[in-house]
Design a protein around this motif. Sequence first.
Motif, mmCIF file in Angstrom:
data_model
loop_
_atom_site.group_PDB
_atom_site.id
_atom_site.type_symbol
_atom_site.label_atom_id
_atom_site.label_comp_id
_atom_site.label_asym_id
_atom_site.label_seq_id
_atom_site.Cartn_x
_atom_site.Cartn_y
_atom_site.Cartn_z
ATOM 1 N N LEU A 38 37.696 40.219 -56.623
ATOM 2 C CA LEU A 38 39.096 40.403 -57.035
ATOM 3 C C LEU A 38 39.588 41.794 -56.641
ATOM 4 O O LEU A 38 40.743 41.959 -56.243
ATOM 5 C CB LEU A 38 39.252 40.186 -58.539
ATOM 6 N N ASP A 39 38.723 42.790 -56.767
ATOM 7 C CA ASP A 39 39.081 44.149 -56.362
ATOM 8 C C ASP A 39 39.329 44.194 -54.852
ATOM 9 O O ASP A 39 40.295 44.814 -54.381
ATOM 10 C CB ASP A 39 37.960 45.104 -56.767
ATOM 11 N N SER A 42 42.675 42.669 -54.189
ATOM 12 C CA SER A 42 43.773 43.583 -54.544
ATOM 13 C C SER A 42 43.947 44.671 -53.479
ATOM 14 O O SER A 42 45.075 45.021 -53.120
ATOM 15 C CB SER A 42 43.514 44.218 -55.917
ATOM 16 N N ILE A 45 45.685 43.127 -50.545
ATOM 17 C CA ILE A 45 47.118 42.977 -50.837
ATOM 18 C C ILE A 45 47.808 44.335 -50.779
ATOM 19 O O ILE A 45 48.932 44.449 -50.284
ATOM 20 C CB ILE A 45 47.322 42.290 -52.201
ATOM 21 N N GLY A 46 47.135 45.382 -51.253
ATOM 22 C CA GLY A 46 47.700 46.728 -51.164
ATOM 23 C C GLY A 46 47.976 47.135 -49.733
ATOM 24 O O GLY A 46 49.007 47.754 -49.434
ATOM 25 N N ARG A 62 52.996 43.427 -55.893
ATOM 26 C CA ARG A 62 52.528 44.466 -56.832
ATOM 27 C C ARG A 62 52.241 43.843 -58.198
ATOM 28 O O ARG A 62 51.285 44.222 -58.873
ATOM 29 C CB ARG A 62 53.538 45.602 -56.928
ATOM 30 N N GLN A 65 48.911 42.293 -57.952
ATOM 31 C CA GLN A 65 47.837 43.280 -58.077
ATOM 32 C C GLN A 65 47.569 43.614 -59.547
ATOM 33 O O GLN A 65 46.407 43.752 -59.948
ATOM 34 C CB GLN A 65 48.182 44.554 -57.304
ATOM 35 N N ASN A 66 48.614 43.724 -60.338
ATOM 36 C CA ASN A 66 48.427 43.957 -61.771
ATOM 37 C C ASN A 66 47.713 42.773 -62.420
ATOM 38 O O ASN A 66 46.819 42.949 -63.256
ATOM 39 C CB ASN A 66 49.774 44.211 -62.456
ATOM 40 N N LEU A 68 45.645 40.733 -60.974
ATOM 41 C CA LEU A 68 44.248 40.747 -60.535
ATOM 42 C C LEU A 68 43.434 41.782 -61.304
ATOM 43 O O LEU A 68 42.254 41.555 -61.599
ATOM 44 C CB LEU A 68 44.167 41.010 -59.025
ATOM 45 N N PHE A 69 44.054 42.905 -61.642
ATOM 46 C CA PHE A 69 43.349 43.908 -62.435
ATOM 47 C C PHE A 69 43.009 43.320 -63.809
ATOM 48 O O PHE A 69 41.898 43.486 -64.322
ATOM 49 C CB PHE A 69 44.185 45.180 -62.568
ATOM 50 N N CYS A 135 41.536 35.917 -50.732
ATOM 51 C CA CYS A 135 41.729 35.224 -52.005
ATOM 52 C C CYS A 135 40.809 34.021 -52.100
ATOM 53 O O CYS A 135 40.206 33.770 -53.157
ATOM 54 C CB CYS A 135 43.193 34.797 -52.156
#
Length: 195
Positions: A38-39, A42, A45-46, A62, A65-66, A68-69, A135
């Motif tokens: 998952l990291d 993210s 995606i970043g 964005r 990403q939140n 996923l965190f 993903c």
Amino acid sequence: MPKKSKLYTRHGDQGETSLFGGERVPKDHLRVEAYGQLDHLSATIGLLVVSLSDDEVAAELRQVQNDLFDLGAELATPPDSRLQYKLPQLIGEADWRRLEGLLDAYDAQVPPLRTFVLPGGHETAARAHLARTTCRTAERAVVRLAHEEEVRADVLTYLNRLSDFLFVCARLLNHRAGVHEVTWQPRPRDPDTAE
């Protein structure tokens, strides 16, 4: 000013890490692999977000990403951990339904899909395809974990919708950039080998 903590602890030097709650596990543990993927997703995606001039898509990514965190925090916490109560609000049906709504809205803006699409076209679309495949890798890691330990169904549903969302993002980014999608061109059959 508070004293800065060191970025290294030396606790992982022997190939182990701590889950949220303190349990020590090997770094190749299925749970660690799942939240590590998952990291990775993210970060991918970043890389896409920083290349975007499309503020609408960037804002949605964005938010992803939140999400996923939050999912990573959940996967880093075993279901029986005494620290479950410290987790952020869990990703649920409203979150994957939000992705479905975006999927439908973005898909309505692109031409109908008539053949298989290859990653490429505009650079941002190619990065969206990279995020999509990343993903799918993360989803497979979470499925492997779910075969061995408890994983909520909403986690798997969210990741499945997210890969579809990233696919339609790639199509939308090509469309908005005025760049033709790269389509699969099947090789012609060799008449000598046809049965």
